[in-house]
Enzyme design. Structure first.
Site, PDB file in Angstrom:
ATOM      1  N   HIS A   8      -4.250   2.228  15.231  1.00  0.00           N
ATOM      2  CA  HIS A   8      -3.313   2.929  14.327  1.00  0.00           C
ATOM      3  C   HIS A   8      -2.080   2.088  14.027  1.00  0.00           C
ATOM      4  O   HIS A   8      -1.007   2.629  13.752  1.00  0.00           O
ATOM      5  CB  HIS A   8      -2.875   4.268  14.924  1.00  0.00           C
ATOM      6  CG  HIS A   8      -3.991   5.102  15.477  1.00  0.00           C
ATOM      7  ND1 HIS A   8      -4.689   6.023  14.727  1.00  0.00           N
ATOM      8  CD2 HIS A   8      -4.563   5.126  16.713  1.00  0.00           C
ATOM      9  CE1 HIS A   8      -5.612   6.588  15.479  1.00  0.00           C
ATOM     10  NE2 HIS A   8      -5.575   6.057  16.691  1.00  0.00           N
ATOM     11  N   LYS A  23      13.785 -16.951   0.488  1.00  0.00           N
ATOM     12  CA  LYS A  23      12.471 -16.372   0.756  1.00  0.00           C
ATOM     13  C   LYS A  23      11.339 -17.358   0.931  1.00  0.00           C
ATOM     14  O   LYS A  23      11.309 -18.413   0.296  1.00  0.00           O
ATOM     15  CB  LYS A  23      12.102 -15.395  -0.374  1.00  0.00           C
ATOM     16  CG  LYS A  23      12.932 -14.133  -0.287  1.00  0.00           C
ATOM     17  CD  LYS A  23      12.225 -12.959  -0.887  1.00  0.00           C
ATOM     18  CE  LYS A  23      11.083 -12.494  -0.038  1.00  0.00           C
ATOM     19  NZ  LYS A  23      10.344 -11.446  -0.718  1.00  0.00           N
ATOM     20  N   GLU A  52      -1.867 -12.898   0.439  1.00  0.00           N
ATOM     21  CA  GLU A  52      -1.779 -11.781  -0.511  1.00  0.00           C
ATOM     22  C   GLU A  52      -2.841 -11.918  -1.604  1.00  0.00           C
ATOM     23  O   GLU A  52      -3.489 -10.948  -1.996  1.00  0.00           O
ATOM     24  CB  GLU A  52      -0.387 -11.719  -1.137  1.00  0.00           C
ATOM     25  CG  GLU A  52       0.654 -11.169  -0.171  1.00  0.00           C
ATOM     26  CD  GLU A  52       2.067 -11.290  -0.722  1.00  0.00           C
ATOM     27  OE1 GLU A  52       2.837 -10.365  -0.544  1.00  0.00           O
ATOM     28  OE2 GLU A  52       2.404 -12.316  -1.337  1.00  0.00           O
TER      29      GLU A  52
END
Ligand code: ARG
Length: 463
Positions: free
Chosen positions: A156, A283, A290
């Site tokens: 989970h 960043k 992705e």
């Protein structure tokens, strides 16, 4: 210019029809397979006395010239030729004259396209298997270095029990092994030659399908021509295999995205496989994982498209089936580049062992070990042990500590049946290595798993 099939037509086809009907702009991808198939066919026609030696030689030479023209970018692709089969045949006749017109004896575009497409799929089954081998090797290399690197195993997405990073990587090795087995069994199942099936019913010419099957590396010719010219299972299989492979890749990619976030920092993706932001200078984005996750979508789409195209088609060939190719080309390209880049990202990523370890220290991962200890060493019934452990967790929380950092004195204050050796049972290392059942995360089991995968890789019959 008149079409090859224009004999029964009075008028030339419209430009709009050419544009709509043609597959040349995408099926030119099959030029090599088409030429290979035609050469085998010409050799067979010659062996059977249908072509003379001279005609066969001219055809082969002409086809080789065309192959070169295509590879050197000199071939003129014209959509009024409709598809790669007719484009090559037309050019062949331009190059060698009448002998070129005989090549299509005892053959139809229906068996021709079934052959070309099958050769393409078989070739790529092999290439993908080879790439997956390299990927598994990388996972094994990482596993060997991280047999004792502990991270929180999760369910989970919540901390559950300590496991090794090797164990986590070996889970993916298991998935990719099954993927290899799927590509391999599809290859074996579809390794039969469609050539010589002609339009749908075979041919009256005295052909030898066994000869062309051998010549092209197939096990044998297919058994029923009606099925063969209308079957696209082999294409659906590679689409399914790729969809499943991409699902596995996507799950690993998802974990890499999570692991490389500030909240986790379990891994650092190497600069050469990360990207920056156009506005936020600080960043570093995990674009590769992705995209791997994102590309999985098109692999699923391609599978569903072809399944849908094929449903409800009466036997045998229908033009709908021309829609079979682009999705397969796309999935195959996506799979190949995805495996390659995933392999590179894995090889070059930094594994932040300390961060994994500190994360495993959060959430009292060894609470179950305390309960097990109370049962095994102190002869306390499990229900009671569970309650005592709950008290230990509460104590740890009140002291802002993890259960694995409670001292013997602290634990004894909860229940005086607890003995001094308890602290060792609560260590992450101990907890991990105690899971020594077959297939578990202990060092002993992980070493067995690495050994198993190495033996499997070495013993696997490569196609
Ligand atoms: N371009 C066609 C395809 O990809 C080749 C087969 C055409 N056969 C036919 N009977 N029109 O499916």
């Amino acid at each position: 210019m008149a079409k090859m099939w224009s004999g029964r037509f009075e008028k030339e086809s419209s430009k709009l029809l050419d544009e709509f009907n043609a597959s040349l702009m995408f099926d030119k991808e099959l030029y090599k397979e088409d030429i290979e198939g035609s050469i085998a066919h010409a050799k067979m026609l010659n062996k059977q006395g249908i072509l003379t030696d001279e005609e066969k030689n001219k055809i082969i030479e002409g086809l080789r010239t065309i192959e070169k023209e295509i590879e050197e970018g000199k071939f003129k692709f014209d959509i009024s030729d409709e598809d790669i089969h007719m484009a090559i045949e037309k050019r062949l006749t331009q190059l060698i004259g009448d002998a070129g017109k005989k090549l299509h004896t005892a053959r139809s575009r229906n068996d021709q396209v079934a052959l070309d497409f099958r050769l393409y799929v078989q070739k790529n089954n092999k290439i993908i298997i080879d790439l997956l081998f390299d990927l598994i090797k990388t996972l094994l290399d990482i596993s060997k270095k991280h047999k004792n690197t502990i991270l929180p195993g999760m369910t989970h997405l919540q901390h559950a029990q300590p496991i090794s990073f090797a164990y986590h990587m070996l889970a993916y090795a298991s998935m990719f092994k099954r993927d290899i087995e799927r590509f391999n069994s599809s290859y074996e199942r579809n390794n039969y030659s469609p050539l010589g099936c002609a339009a749908l019913a075979g041919t009256p010419h005295p052909i030898d399908r066994n000869f062309t099957a051998k010549e092209l590396g197939f096990k044998a010719p297919t058994i029923n021509c009606l099925d063969t010219v209308s079957d696209r299972d082999f294409a659906l299989e590679i689409l399914f295999n790729i969809a499943t492979l991409m699902m596995h890749i996507s799950r690993l990619a998802e974990e890499m995205i999570i692991w490389s976030s500030y909240e986790f920092k379990f891994i650092t993706i190497s600069d050469d496989y990360a990207t920056g932001s156009s506005i936020m200078p600080q960043k570093k984005n995990p674009d590769v994982p992705e995209l791997l996750r994102g590309k999985t979508g098109r692999a699923y789409g391609n599978l569903i498209s072809l399944l849908t195209v094929m449903k409800g088609l009466p036997l045998a060939y229908n033009k709908d089936m021309q829609e079979d190719k682009e999705g397969v080309f796309d999935s195959v390209k996506t799979a190949k580049i995805s495996i390659k880049i995933l392999n590179e990202v894995l090889k070059t990523m930094k594994i932040n062992e300390e961060n994994m370890y500190s994360a495993a220290k959060i959430g009292h991962l060894t609470a179950t070990d305390l309960a097990d200890y109370l049962v095994q060493k102190c002869n306390i019934p499990f229900r009671e042990a569970h309650f005592i452990t709950g008290r230990a967790v509460a104590l740890a929380e009140s002291k802002n500590k993890d259960i694995s950092d409670l001292s013997y004195e602290e634990l004894k204050s909860i229940d005086n049946r607890i003995k001094e050796d308890v602290t060792q049972y609560l260590k992450l290392e101990h907890s991990m290595n105690a899971r020594d059942s077959f297939g578990g995360t202990s060092l002993n089991q992980v070493e067995k798993q690495i050994d198993y995968f190495e033996k499997w890789l070495n013993g696997f019959q490569r196609l």
